[in-house]
Motif scaffolding. Sequence first.
Motif, PDB file in Angstrom:
ATOM      1  N   GLN A  12       9.054   7.903 -11.766  1.00  0.00           N
ATOM      2  CA  GLN A  12       8.698   8.930 -10.790  1.00  0.00           C
ATOM      3  C   GLN A  12       8.552   8.370  -9.374  1.00  0.00           C
ATOM      4  OE1 GLN A  12       5.237  10.855 -12.621  1.00  0.00           O
ATOM      5  NE2 GLN A  12       6.537  12.578 -13.188  1.00  0.00           N
ATOM      6  N   GLN A  17       1.250  12.862 -16.876  1.00  0.00           N
ATOM      7  CA  GLN A  17       2.373  12.117 -16.303  1.00  0.00           C
ATOM      8  C   GLN A  17       3.309  11.540 -17.360  1.00  0.00           C
ATOM      9  OE1 GLN A  17       1.411   8.531 -14.052  1.00  0.00           O
ATOM     10  NE2 GLN A  17       3.213   8.798 -12.756  1.00  0.00           N
ATOM     11  N   LEU A  21       3.786  14.655  -4.484  1.00  0.00           N
ATOM     12  CA  LEU A  21       2.458  14.148  -4.812  1.00  0.00           C
ATOM     13  C   LEU A  21       1.561  14.156  -3.576  1.00  0.00           C
ATOM     14  CD1 LEU A  21       0.719  12.797  -7.085  1.00  0.00           C
ATOM     15  CD2 LEU A  21       1.488  10.600  -6.167  1.00  0.00           C
ATOM     16  N   TYR A  76       9.491  12.935  -5.419  1.00  0.00           N
ATOM     17  CA  TYR A  76       8.241  12.932  -6.180  1.00  0.00           C
ATOM     18  C   TYR A  76       7.088  12.461  -5.304  1.00  0.00           C
ATOM     19  CZ  TYR A  76       4.528  11.318  -9.281  1.00  0.00           C
ATOM     20  OH  TYR A  76       3.296  11.101  -9.867  1.00  0.00           O
ATOM     21  N   GLU A 104       5.975  13.887 -18.430  1.00  0.00           N
ATOM     22  CA  GLU A 104       6.815  14.483 -17.390  1.00  0.00           C
ATOM     23  C   GLU A 104       8.171  13.784 -17.263  1.00  0.00           C
ATOM     24  OE1 GLU A 104       2.890  15.703 -14.713  1.00  0.00           O
ATOM     25  OE2 GLU A 104       4.257  14.137 -14.004  1.00  0.00           O
ATOM     26  N   ARG A 153      -2.652   8.107 -13.706  1.00  0.00           N
ATOM     27  CA  ARG A 153      -1.628   8.266 -12.681  1.00  0.00           C
ATOM     28  C   ARG A 153      -2.079   7.540 -11.420  1.00  0.00           C
ATOM     29  NH1 ARG A 153       2.140  12.718 -12.100  1.00  0.00           N
ATOM     30  NH2 ARG A 153       0.853  13.959 -13.517  1.00  0.00           N
ATOM     31  N   ALA A 169       7.903  16.948 -10.414  1.00  0.00           N
ATOM     32  CA  ALA A 169       7.193  16.307 -11.516  1.00  0.00           C
ATOM     33  C   ALA A 169       7.302  17.096 -12.816  1.00  0.00           C
ATOM     34  CB  ALA A 169       5.720  16.113 -11.155  1.00  0.00           C
ATOM     35  N   ASP A 170       7.479  18.418 -12.712  1.00  0.00           N
ATOM     36  CA  ASP A 170       7.395  19.293 -13.883  1.00  0.00           C
ATOM     37  C   ASP A 170       8.616  20.203 -13.974  1.00  0.00           C
ATOM     38  OD1 ASP A 170       6.247  20.653 -16.083  1.00  0.00           O
ATOM     39  OD2 ASP A 170       5.270  22.109 -14.753  1.00  0.00           O
TER      40      ASP A 170
END
Length: 318
Positions: A169, A266, A179, A175, A269, A208, A49-50
């Motif tokens: 995502q 989000q 999560l 992802y 990202e 999100r 995600a980052d």
Amino acid sequence: MNALSESVRNAVELAGRAPSVHNTQPWRFALSGDAIDLYADEQCWLRVADPDQRDLVVSCGAALHHLRVALAAAGIGAQVRRLPDPARPDLLASVVLEGGVDRVDATLVEQIPRRRSDRRAFRNWPLPDAFRQQLFDRAAEQGVLLLHVDDAERRALLAGAFATAAAVQTSRPEYVEELAAWTDHIDSHGIPAENLVRPAPPSVVAARDFGVPRETVNNIEPEQAMLVVLGTASDDRLSRLRAGEAASAVLLEATRQGLASCPLSQVLEVEQSRAVVAADVLGGSLCPQLLLRIGWAPETPLPATPRRPVSETIVGRS
């Protein structure tokens, strides 16, 4: 343990209450007799995600501000040196103790245990202008601009950017796995079920979806929560650290005013949606670092999310 050492340890423990993406708590503190070094903890980095570590550094910036507030409340002078060693990009700050007076509001320390990231729908009550101005001032004190997304056109653009980021995502299995790892079977990290809303409320356009896509519901009026963007003149590591400090200051001030809040990362990202925020929402004038959603919370209070033991976040100085 002498009185100073105990006060410093207590300040580090309060710093660990800072908000962080997915409650990853991606920080480590190295204590010596005269300084506290803040390091990024890449073991808590959301690599999917980052990828550019924006969320990681912003989260650490929030912990840095929490630390500064806690030290000031304990009467400990401090001088902050941000990114003091170019050869150590993981060393984000060195806080020299008894190094001078840190111009930070020590009274915010009372809000640290009370602040929560509230993902529920807020009540549609207006915020007094004086409350709003206080939030703008808090960000400015940290050298960051807080911009209010207050017109219907830009809010619609922002909602569309969030939808784009979510679609990009959630199409990536890695992802979805990442999560789930931070929202299921958690211990001292991550977001427990009682602090999540699955699916996200249909009235909350900037949210999100934590693994449960929301249904499209017609004729739902979007909530009127205050949506703000923390923006900086550049997009380097220092700017992201500063943005995290500003986020902490704004969120603690909002808590003092009796407001609920939730950081929103989000939409920044994903390159495509971040570009929309930068160009169309901010007009190309600033680099967006984090969004915040602020408003009046439901009556039921939220429980605190878990935190790592302070002994786990303190490491030997390297």
